[in-house]
Design a protein around this motif. Sequence first.
Motif, short mmCIF file in Angstrom:
data_model
loop_
_atom_site.label_atom_id
_atom_site.label_comp_id
_atom_site.label_asym_id
_atom_site.label_seq_id
_atom_site.Cartn_x
_atom_site.Cartn_y
_atom_site.Cartn_z
N CYS A 78 0.84 -1.21 0.00
CA CYS A 78 0.00 0.00 0.00
C CYS A 78 0.88 1.26 0.00
O CYS A 78 0.57 2.24 -0.68
N ALA A 79 1.96 1.21 0.75
CA ALA A 79 2.89 2.35 0.75
C ALA A 79 3.52 2.53 -0.63
O ALA A 79 3.77 3.65 -1.09
N PHE A 80 3.79 1.41 -1.31
CA PHE A 80 4.34 1.43 -2.67
C PHE A 80 3.36 2.12 -3.62
O PHE A 80 3.75 2.97 -4.44
N VAL A 81 2.08 1.77 -3.51
CA VAL A 81 1.04 2.40 -4.34
C VAL A 81 0.99 3.90 -4.06
O VAL A 81 0.94 4.73 -4.98
N ASP A 82 1.00 4.26 -2.78
CA ASP A 82 0.95 5.68 -2.41
C ASP A 82 2.15 6.43 -2.97
O ASP A 82 2.02 7.55 -3.48
N TYR A 83 3.31 5.80 -2.88
CA TYR A 83 4.56 6.40 -3.37
C TYR A 83 4.48 6.65 -4.89
O TYR A 83 4.83 7.73 -5.38
N LEU A 84 4.01 5.64 -5.63
CA LEU A 84 3.94 5.77 -7.08
C LEU A 84 2.86 6.76 -7.52
O LEU A 84 3.03 7.49 -8.50
N TRP A 85 1.77 6.79 -6.77
CA TRP A 85 0.65 7.66 -7.17
C TRP A 85 0.92 9.12 -6.84
O TRP A 85 0.74 10.00 -7.69
N HIS A 86 1.36 9.38 -5.63
CA HIS A 86 1.52 10.77 -5.19
C HIS A 86 2.89 11.36 -5.47
O HIS A 86 2.99 12.54 -5.83
N ARG A 87 3.94 10.58 -5.30
CA ARG A 87 5.28 11.13 -5.50
C ARG A 87 5.74 11.06 -6.95
O ARG A 87 6.30 12.04 -7.46
N GLU A 88 5.52 9.91 -7.58
CA GLU A 88 6.00 9.75 -8.96
C GLU A 88 4.94 10.04 -10.00
O GLU A 88 5.24 10.07 -11.20
N ARG A 89 3.70 10.22 -9.56
CA ARG A 89 2.61 10.58 -10.45
C ARG A 89 2.45 9.59 -11.60
O ARG A 89 2.22 9.95 -12.75
N ARG A 90 2.59 8.30 -11.28
CA ARG A 90 2.46 7.26 -12.29
C ARG A 90 0.99 7.05 -12.68
O ARG A 90 0.08 7.32 -11.89
N ALA A 91 0.79 6.50 -13.86
CA ALA A 91 -0.56 6.20 -14.33
C ALA A 91 -1.11 4.98 -13.61
O ALA A 91 -0.36 4.13 -13.13
N TYR A 92 -2.43 4.87 -13.59
CA TYR A 92 -3.10 3.75 -12.91
C TYR A 92 -2.63 2.41 -13.45
O TYR A 92 -2.28 1.50 -12.69
N SER A 93 -2.64 2.27 -14.79
CA SER A 93 -2.26 0.99 -15.39
C SER A 93 -0.81 0.63 -15.10
O SER A 93 -0.47 -0.54 -14.94
N THR A 94 0.05 1.64 -15.03
CA THR A 94 1.46 1.39 -14.73
C THR A 94 1.63 0.85 -13.32
O THR A 94 2.37 -0.12 -13.09
N ILE A 95 0.95 1.46 -12.37
CA ILE A 95 1.06 1.01 -10.98
C ILE A 95 0.48 -0.40 -10.83
O ILE A 95 1.06 -1.25 -10.15
N ASP A 96 -0.64 -0.65 -11.47
CA ASP A 96 -1.26 -1.98 -11.40
C ASP A 96 -0.30 -3.04 -11.94
O ASP A 96 -0.16 -4.11 -11.35
N ARG A 97 0.37 -2.73 -13.05
CA ARG A 97 1.31 -3.69 -13.62
C ARG A 97 2.53 -3.88 -12.72
O ARG A 97 3.06 -4.97 -12.59
N LYS A 98 2.98 -2.81 -12.08
CA LYS A 98 4.15 -2.91 -11.21
C LYS A 98 3.85 -3.79 -9.99
O LYS A 98 4.73 -4.51 -9.51
N LEU A 99 2.64 -3.76 -9.50
CA LEU A 99 2.26 -4.68 -8.43
C LEU A 99 2.38 -6.12 -8.91
O LEU A 99 2.88 -6.99 -8.18
N ALA A 100 1.93 -6.36 -10.12
CA ALA A 100 2.04 -7.72 -10.69
C ALA A 100 3.50 -8.10 -10.89
O ALA A 100 3.91 -9.23 -10.59
N GLY A 101 4.30 -7.16 -11.38
CA GLY A 101 5.71 -7.43 -11.62
C GLY A 101 6.46 -7.79 -10.35
O GLY A 101 7.32 -8.68 -10.35
N VAL A 102 6.14 -7.12 -9.26
CA VAL A 102 6.78 -7.40 -7.98
C VAL A 102 6.40 -8.80 -7.50
O VAL A 102 7.25 -9.60 -7.07
N ALA A 103 5.11 -9.13 -7.57
CA ALA A 103 4.64 -10.45 -7.11
C ALA A 103 5.25 -11.57 -7.93
O ALA A 103 5.66 -12.60 -7.39
N VAL A 104 5.34 -11.38 -9.25
CA VAL A 104 5.91 -12.41 -10.13
C VAL A 104 7.39 -12.60 -9.82
O VAL A 104 7.88 -13.74 -9.71
N THR A 105 8.13 -11.51 -9.69
CA THR A 105 9.57 -11.60 -9.45
C THR A 105 9.88 -12.25 -8.11
O THR A 105 10.84 -13.03 -7.99
N LEU A 106 9.07 -11.97 -7.10
CA LEU A 106 9.33 -12.54 -5.77
C LEU A 106 9.17 -14.06 -5.76
O LEU A 106 9.77 -14.74 -4.94
N ARG A 107 8.35 -14.59 -6.67
CA ARG A 107 8.17 -16.05 -6.71
C ARG A 107 9.38 -16.77 -7.29
O ARG A 107 9.52 -17.97 -7.13
#
Length: 343
Positions: A78-107
Motif C-alpha cells: 500500500c505504501a508502494f502504491v501511495d509512493y507511485l501515485w503521489h510522489r511519482e505521479r504514475r498512471a493507474y495501469s502502470t502502478i497496477d502492472r508494477k504490483l504484478a511485476g513485484v509479485a511475479v519476481t518474488l516467486r
Amino acid sequence: MSTGNLPARLGERPLLPAEFDDALRARLTELDAKAATHAQDKRPKNTRNAYKADWNTWEAFCQQFQVPPTAATSGTLCAFVDYLWHRERRAYSTIDRKLAGVAVTLRLEPYRVVVDPEATRAARKLLKDYRRESEAAEEPARGRGKAPAMRLVDLQRIVALCDTDVFGLRDRAMLLLGFSIAARRAELAGLRLRNIRDDDNGLLVDVRVSKTDPRTVPVPFAANPDICPVRAWKAWQQAAQISDPNLYAFRRVHHSGSVQPQGLTPQRAGDLITAAGLRAGFEELFTGHSVRSGMATEARRKGKDRKAIAAITGHKDGSKVLDGYMQIVDQWDENDNALIGLM
C-alpha cells in the motif's frame, strides 16, 4: 520418519495446509518456484523487460523506506502504491502492472516468496480509491491513454504518402500487413520470413511472437490494390531481396538505402508507424497499437462477427479489451443504442 504428512490413502482424510510439516512445505515451495521460473522463461521478452523495470522501481522504493524487498506485506504494498501515485505521479495501469511485476519476481529465484493475495488486493483497492478521488476532482488523466485507432481512411492516407523508395516500401508493407493481422508492435518486429507464406488467396501469416497464444492469420488480396497488404509485402520483399527464411521480415535500412540483416526492435517498429502518421499530417500520435485497434474497429463497423475478429486479433472469449473495441462501434448501432429511432 513421520507418516503424518504422507499422501492420504484411499478413504483417509487428506491433509489440510495447516497440517503440512516443514519438509513438505519446502518441497511445495520448490515446486512453486520451478513453475514460476518456467512461466517467466516463456513470457515475451518485452514483458520480462517490463517486470525487470518494475522490480528496479520496487527495490528503489524499499531502499528509500529502509525495508527489505522481500517484505511485500499489505502495509509495504500500500505504501508502494501511495509512493507511485503521489510522489511519482504514475498512471493507474502502470502502478497496477508494477504490483504484478513485484509479485511475479518474488516467486522466482533467489527469493521464493509468495505474496499474500490479501496484501495485493489491499494495494489494488487503495489504487482504485486514488483513481476515484482523482476522477471526482476532475484531474487530468495520467499516462498516454489508449492508442488512437487507425481507421481505414487514415490508413489509406498514410500509405498513399509513403515514399516509393526502399524506406517507403518497408513502411507501407508494415502498416498494411500490421493492420491486416491486427499486430502489436512486438508481433510485427518478431515476424521472420518463414512466418509469411504464399497462398493462392493471399498470404498465411504465422504470428509466433505474441503476448497471447500464437495464431495464423489468412490475409487475402485487397480489392483496392493501393491498400493491398499482399502486394505491399511482395514489393518490399523484392526490394529488400529477402530470401533467408530465418531472417526478420522487417529490417533496418541504412541511410544509404541498403537493407541490413538486423531486424527492428518493437520500439522502432512502433516509432516508424508514428512517424508515418506524422508525415501524413495527423496531429494525434498513432502508435504501434493503432493498427491493431483500427483493424478490430473497422471489422466491427463492417458487421464482422466477434469470433471472426478475435480469430485475427488473438483475443480470448470475453476479453475486456475486445469488448472495448466493440463498444466504440456498437454505441451507434440501432440494436445497441436505445435512443436511435426513439425520437
